[in-house]
Design a protein around this motif. Sequence first.
Motif, PDB file in Angstrom:
ATOM      1  N   GLY A  52       0.799  -1.225   0.000  1.00 23.97           N
ATOM      2  CA  GLY A  52       0.000   0.000   0.000  1.00 23.97           C
ATOM      3  C   GLY A  52       0.832   1.276   0.000  1.00 23.97           C
ATOM      4  O   GLY A  52       0.291   2.377   0.029  1.00 23.97           O
ATOM      5  N   MET A  53       2.152   1.117  -0.003  1.00 22.31           N
ATOM      6  CA  MET A  53       3.040   2.289   0.102  1.00 22.31           C
ATOM      7  C   MET A  53       3.674   2.634  -1.252  1.00 22.31           C
ATOM      8  O   MET A  53       3.833   1.770  -2.106  1.00 22.31           O
ATOM      9  N   HIS A  54       4.070   3.915  -1.378  1.00 19.26           N
ATOM     10  CA  HIS A  54       4.879   4.359  -2.517  1.00 19.26           C
ATOM     11  C   HIS A  54       6.349   4.369  -2.076  1.00 19.26           C
ATOM     12  O   HIS A  54       6.684   5.002  -1.073  1.00 19.26           O
ATOM     13  N   VAL A  55       7.192   3.703  -2.837  1.00 20.11           N
ATOM     14  CA  VAL A  55       8.632   3.667  -2.547  1.00 20.11           C
ATOM     15  C   VAL A  55       9.303   4.567  -3.582  1.00 20.11           C
ATOM     16  O   VAL A  55       9.257   4.281  -4.787  1.00 20.11           O
ATOM     17  N   MET A  56       9.883   5.671  -3.123  1.00 24.24           N
ATOM     18  CA  MET A  56      10.334   6.705  -4.075  1.00 24.24           C
ATOM     19  C   MET A  56      11.768   7.156  -3.782  1.00 24.24           C
ATOM     20  O   MET A  56      12.261   6.963  -2.660  1.00 24.24           O
ATOM     21  N   PRO A  57      12.406   7.791  -4.764  1.00 25.96           N
ATOM     22  CA  PRO A  57      13.729   8.364  -4.479  1.00 25.96           C
ATOM     23  C   PRO A  57      13.594   9.421  -3.385  1.00 25.96           C
ATOM     24  O   PRO A  57      12.621  10.186  -3.380  1.00 25.96           O
ATOM     25  N   GLY A  58      14.541   9.461  -2.479  1.00 26.08           N
ATOM     26  CA  GLY A  58      14.499  10.477  -1.424  1.00 26.08           C
ATOM     27  C   GLY A  58      14.478  11.869  -2.025  1.00 26.08           C
ATOM     28  O   GLY A  58      14.987  12.122  -3.110  1.00 26.08           O
ATOM     29  N   LYS A 374      14.431  16.019 -11.195  1.00 19.87           N
ATOM     30  CA  LYS A 374      14.974  17.204 -11.879  1.00 19.87           C
ATOM     31  C   LYS A 374      16.018  17.934 -11.037  1.00 19.87           C
ATOM     32  O   LYS A 374      17.025  18.398 -11.590  1.00 19.87           O
ATOM     33  N   PRO A 375      15.818  18.038  -9.716  1.00 19.79           N
ATOM     34  CA  PRO A 375      16.919  18.605  -8.928  1.00 19.79           C
ATOM     35  C   PRO A 375      18.237  17.845  -9.141  1.00 19.79           C
ATOM     36  O   PRO A 375      19.292  18.449  -9.283  1.00 19.79           O
ATOM     37  N   ALA A 376      18.166  16.508  -9.195  1.00 18.65           N
ATOM     38  CA  ALA A 376      19.390  15.722  -9.411  1.00 18.65           C
ATOM     39  C   ALA A 376      19.972  15.993 -10.786  1.00 18.65           C
ATOM     40  O   ALA A 376      21.188  16.162 -10.954  1.00 18.65           O
ATOM     41  N   GLN A 384      23.421   9.254  -9.503  1.00 26.22           N
ATOM     42  CA  GLN A 384      23.732   8.854  -8.120  1.00 26.22           C
ATOM     43  C   GLN A 384      22.492   9.060  -7.243  1.00 26.22           C
ATOM     44  O   GLN A 384      22.226   8.297  -6.316  1.00 26.22           O
ATOM     45  N   LYS A 385      21.775  10.125  -7.533  1.00 23.51           N
ATOM     46  CA  LYS A 385      20.579  10.484  -6.760  1.00 23.51           C
ATOM     47  C   LYS A 385      19.422  10.732  -7.735  1.00 23.51           C
ATOM     48  O   LYS A 385      19.614  10.871  -8.939  1.00 23.51           O
ATOM     49  N   GLU A 390      19.490   0.434 -10.229  1.00 20.53           N
ATOM     50  CA  GLU A 390      20.543  -0.383  -9.628  1.00 20.53           C
ATOM     51  C   GLU A 390      21.862   0.377  -9.734  1.00 20.53           C
ATOM     52  O   GLU A 390      22.200   0.905 -10.794  1.00 20.53           O
ATOM     53  N   GLY A 391      22.577   0.472  -8.631  1.00 20.77           N
ATOM     54  CA  GLY A 391      23.841   1.206  -8.613  1.00 20.77           C
ATOM     55  C   GLY A 391      23.715   2.612  -8.050  1.00 20.77           C
ATOM     56  O   GLY A 391      24.711   3.235  -7.688  1.00 20.77           O
ATOM     57  N   SER A 392      22.498   3.130  -7.983  1.00 21.87           N
ATOM     58  CA  SER A 392      22.309   4.466  -7.400  1.00 21.87           C
ATOM     59  C   SER A 392      22.380   4.386  -5.879  1.00 21.87           C
ATOM     60  O   SER A 392      22.212   3.307  -5.297  1.00 21.87           O
TER      61      SER A 392
END
Length: 467
Positions: A52-58, A374-376, A384-385, A390-392
């Motif tokens: 039920g959760m969204h797993v997202m880039p920080g 977009k910030p990254a 990297q971010k 995979e690898g990030s």
Amino acid sequence: MTTKATLIINGTLVDAHQQVNKQLLMLDGKIAQIADKITQYPSGTQIIDAKGMHVMPGGIDVHTHFNIDVGISRSCDDFYTGTRSAACGGTTTIIDHMGFGPRGCSLGHQLEVYKEYAKDRAVIDYSFHGVIQHVDDQVLEDMQAMVEQEGISSFKLYLTYGYKLDDDSALKALTRLNELNALTAVHPENDAAIAQRRAKLIKEGKTAPKYHGVSRPLECEAEAIARMINLASLAGDAPLYIVHLSNGLGLDYIRLAKNNKQAVWSETCPQYMLLDDSLYNDIDAVKYVMSPPLRPQAELEKLWQGVIDGSIDTIATDHCSFTYADQKQAGVTDFTKCPNGMPGVETRMPLMFSEGVSKGRISPEKFVELTSFKPAKLFGLYPQKGCLLEGSDADIVIFDPEQQVTISHSMLHDNTDYTPFENYPLTGWPVMTFSRGKLVARNGEFLGTAGAGQFLRRKQFDKNRLK
Ligand code: URP
Ligand code: ZN
Ligand code: ZN
């Protein structure tokens, strides 16, 4: 120090491009594997059921001011309390706008000062934008080492405040940074117009906090945006980043530049999308004294439109916190004495998720684009971010899209004594934040470590990557 391996199962992985139901393994600080089913992982791996959760880039907040000395005050969050607050709000990287050093100081001076501020204090990864206080041959030469050796690939210049640049200096800076493949960020406000209006207001005895907004109407900002866009064009299409956009007229100029395929990008902040200038009539108006000021209600929807149509690229915070009980009181009878700025680093992700995704204005993917991807990309941190690859770096936030929360300052982790969003109702909340694979916040509890954050050397700017 090794970080325990973590396997996230049953969640929806969301990046800037897609949502997929896959598993994600974090190992040694990196995203080691993304697959339908992961069967090989070290014994002792912690398994998180993210059903039920969204797993997202920080989140990546590219506009903070921790520990900044603004002359009349020093902001009350340092790199520990500021990044702690960021982590608890789902942000895993910040890029801080360094404050001004002594008049005439070298370009590298502030970098050394800020590295000391952040070292041993930051709990998540961090970088800095260079700050251009003046332009001369030495500064123009020193830019090269900053970009190529230090990994500082963006620089801020101000068109107002004590170290404002004139057009000659701004043009030289834009031209040189373009040569060096670095991004020029600008605080755009017309200083002369503000000074004239301020002087008139003071003469008339109109110094209550509500006149702060009157002293710098949106035309002051929009004029400076248009000027910088044209100077950037004259500098050979130098890449330009407009910070803390607050109004629709400025946005119109940005849209025009983008339609002309100019290398221009823009940022806004939650306060400009969600709060309006009626707050300056309140008894606690000093809480909202910042530059640019809050705008009339009609401007808010224009910014949302800009976000939705892609004219606005990123959402940052301009977190620059001063206590209401003490520091902000300096402006109660005279707005010119009020330290400018507000807290926001912890509420950015929840507010944008709730107001954007939960209210159906933007998709979860767009949320990731604005707050991380977009910030990254713009600031030389991708891949990297800003992504789930995979690898990030395993910088991840798990959002519960259903959780109902009412914001109260008592639940936040900054060092100030108020939030501009007190009592704001939210749907959606960051329940876990991982920085390089380590759980640093869970349900509002901070679990990180001072000094665990790493300084990020950023890549040079590639104008074609986001045009
Ligand atoms: O009022 C503000 N925004 N203070 C922080 C410095 C700046 O202008 O970004
Ligand atoms: Zn600014
Ligand atoms: Zn700022």
